[in-house]
Design a protein around this motif. Structure first.
Motif, short mmCIF file in Angstrom:
data_model
loop_
_atom_site.label_atom_id
_atom_site.label_comp_id
_atom_site.label_asym_id
_atom_site.label_seq_id
_atom_site.Cartn_x
_atom_site.Cartn_y
_atom_site.Cartn_z
N VAL A 240 -74.04 61.57 -1.20
CA VAL A 240 -74.66 62.16 -2.57
C VAL A 240 -73.45 63.56 -1.60
O VAL A 240 -73.01 64.24 -1.93
N SER A 241 -73.71 63.77 0.01
CA SER A 241 -73.13 64.73 0.91
C SER A 241 -72.36 64.31 0.75
O SER A 241 -71.41 65.65 0.37
N ASP A 242 -71.46 64.27 1.06
CA ASP A 242 -69.72 63.58 1.18
C ASP A 242 -69.61 64.39 -0.65
O ASP A 242 -68.71 65.86 -0.67
N GLY A 243 -69.84 63.72 -1.17
CA GLY A 243 -69.80 63.99 -2.97
C GLY A 243 -69.93 65.35 -2.51
O GLY A 243 -68.76 65.64 -3.26
N LEU A 244 -71.03 65.99 -2.42
CA LEU A 244 -70.86 67.19 -3.69
C LEU A 244 -69.78 68.08 -2.98
O LEU A 244 -69.00 69.11 -2.86
N ASP A 245 -70.01 68.06 -1.68
CA ASP A 245 -69.05 68.64 -0.51
C ASP A 245 -67.73 68.84 -0.94
O ASP A 245 -67.15 69.83 -1.24
N THR B 256 -63.78 68.01 -10.69
CA THR B 256 -64.69 67.78 -10.23
C THR B 256 -65.26 66.92 -10.78
O THR B 256 -66.22 66.14 -9.90
N ALA B 257 -64.83 66.50 -11.90
CA ALA B 257 -65.61 65.02 -12.23
C ALA B 257 -65.17 64.21 -12.39
O ALA B 257 -66.30 62.75 -11.37
N PRO B 258 -63.70 63.24 -11.33
CA PRO B 258 -63.34 61.88 -10.98
C PRO B 258 -64.74 62.34 -9.83
O PRO B 258 -64.82 60.68 -9.32
N THR B 259 -64.85 62.86 -8.52
CA THR B 259 -65.58 62.67 -7.50
C THR B 259 -67.07 62.36 -8.06
O THR B 259 -68.07 61.78 -7.06
N PHE B 260 -67.75 63.40 -8.70
CA PHE B 260 -68.70 63.45 -9.22
C PHE B 260 -69.21 61.84 -10.07
O PHE B 260 -70.26 61.03 -10.07
N GLN C 297 -67.09 58.79 -8.56
CA GLN C 297 -67.63 58.34 -7.45
C GLN C 297 -69.23 58.20 -6.85
O GLN C 297 -69.75 57.12 -6.44
N ILE C 298 -69.43 59.39 -6.23
CA ILE C 298 -71.00 59.59 -6.12
C ILE C 298 -71.88 58.72 -7.10
O ILE C 298 -72.86 57.65 -7.12
N LEU C 299 -71.35 58.99 -8.75
CA LEU C 299 -72.86 57.70 -9.40
C LEU C 299 -72.29 56.40 -9.41
O LEU C 299 -73.14 55.22 -9.44
N LEU C 300 -70.93 55.72 -8.80
CA LEU C 300 -70.68 54.26 -8.51
C LEU C 300 -71.54 53.95 -7.00
O LEU C 300 -71.28 52.95 -6.78
N GLY C 301 -71.68 54.71 -6.55
CA GLY C 301 -72.06 54.80 -4.70
C GLY C 301 -70.86 54.34 -4.03
O GLY C 301 -70.97 54.23 -2.24
N ASN C 302 -69.75 54.94 -4.45
CA ASN C 302 -68.54 55.38 -3.45
C ASN C 302 -68.52 55.99 -1.91
O ASN C 302 -68.09 55.84 -1.64
N LEU C 303 -69.43 57.37 -3.07
CA LEU C 303 -69.44 58.30 -1.97
C LEU C 303 -70.71 58.49 -1.70
O LEU C 303 -71.39 58.54 -2.51
#
Length: 315
Positions: free
Chosen positions: A293-298, A279-283, A285-291
């Motif tokens: 929060v809603s889409d990233g956690l899903d 899950t870390a790579p997606t997390f 991407q959320i921190l970088l603003g590329n995703l």
């Protein structure tokens, strides 16, 4: 009373779990079981043969899914009971306590991300080590710093510019969160106290057991606590080494001792590292603003489910 020889069986059906129907099984007795642990009431589940043979009986512990004890765990417990096992499903949260729902989790994460507006510019891409470096360089007035960095930030003048200027406190929280946690409804963070266990799939259980016996000794834990800094055994708080470090850290261990109940402990499953890495790579991407929060956690939930399936914890 039935004597038990226990083995742990961990599994889960968290996000997107299936509906599970229990079928009444012959020669099995089962019921919810209320018990107390560290002053709090928990409601687990027990299943056992209706007519157990005398003497020592095989036993099993079943770890429940992320959302708590449900029909799946009860069904599995009763199935094992038909084979002669005495089975217990412990409730790791406590009576009436369950994790935050998806939307609440998303709102909480958005709240934390909004705090970056007042953080140093390198913070969105920082790992826990880099966060410690930023704080030790005096670039932030406060921060959530991983415990392993606390020692050098506070005491090592060759690395830290803030020696003698650091205090500890509970993290800033949204209104109502602390009150809920103090009442036992949720928690304010994750406390990594140095958790050890033995997965049922371990290929060298004897070596694992020997290591667990070694690292769990009261005389070994103080060095672990000072180096990390973290505490696993309660007896560690009174060790002279830890007492001295507590003074340097301005009450860090006192806070853990007095307020540690507000934090969640180690994950209930033996596959924490694998799920974290999935899950870390997606997390990030959320921190970088590329995703969002809603889409990233899903997406993180889907990645976790896929990893659990590959590890054999999903049908």
């Amino acid at each position: 009373m039935i004597s038990l020889a226990l083995t742990a069986l961990a599994h889960g059906e968290g996000h997107g779990r299936r509906a599970y129907a229990r079928v009444a099984l012959p020669n099995v007795r089962s019921r919810d079981y209320t018990y107390r642990f560290e002053g709090k009431e928990h409601v687990g589940f027990v299943a056992y043969p209706a007519s157990p043979a005398p003497g020592l009986r095989p036993g099993a512990l079943i770890g429940h899914q992320w959302t708590g004890v449900h029909e799946m765990e009860r069904s599995r417990a009763e199935e094992l009971a038909t084979r002669g096992f005495v089975v217990f499903v412990p409730d790791i949260y406590g009576k009436g306590k369950r994790p935050a729902a998806g939307e609440a989790a998303k709102a909480a994460m958005q709240w934390w991300l909004d705090m970056r507006d007042i953080a140093p510019p390198e913070s969105p891409a920082s790992t826990w080590t880099e966060v410690g470096t930023t704080f030790g360089a005096g670039r932030a007035a406060q921060g959530l710093v991983y415990g392993e960095n606390a020692g050098w930030i506070v005491a090592d003048e060759s690395k830290s510019l803030v020696v003698g200027k650091v205090g500890v406190a509970l993290p800033p929280l949204a209104p109502g969160v602390l009150g809920d946690a103090e009442a036992g409804n949720g928690y304010i963070g994750y406390y990594d106290g140095g958790a050890f266990g033995m997965p049922h799939s371990s290929k060298n259980k004897e070596a694992t057991a020997l290591f667990l016996q070694y690292i769990g000794q009261n005389e070994v834990q103080p060095d672990w606590a000072v180096a990390a800094p973290r505490v696993t055994n309660k007896a560690t708080y009174d060790d002279p080494k830890v007492v001295a470090m507590n003074e340097k850290l301005n009450g860090y261990y006192d806070m853990i001792k007095d307020k540690g109940y507000l934090f969640a402990g180690a994950p209930a499953y033996p596959f924490h590292a694998q799920v974290r890495e999935a899950t870390a790579p997606t997390f990030y991407q959320i921190l970088l603003g590329n995703l969002s929060v809603s889409d990233g956690l899903d997406q993180m939930a889907a990645a976790a489910e896929a990893e659990l399936a590959s590890l054999g914890y999903r049908k």
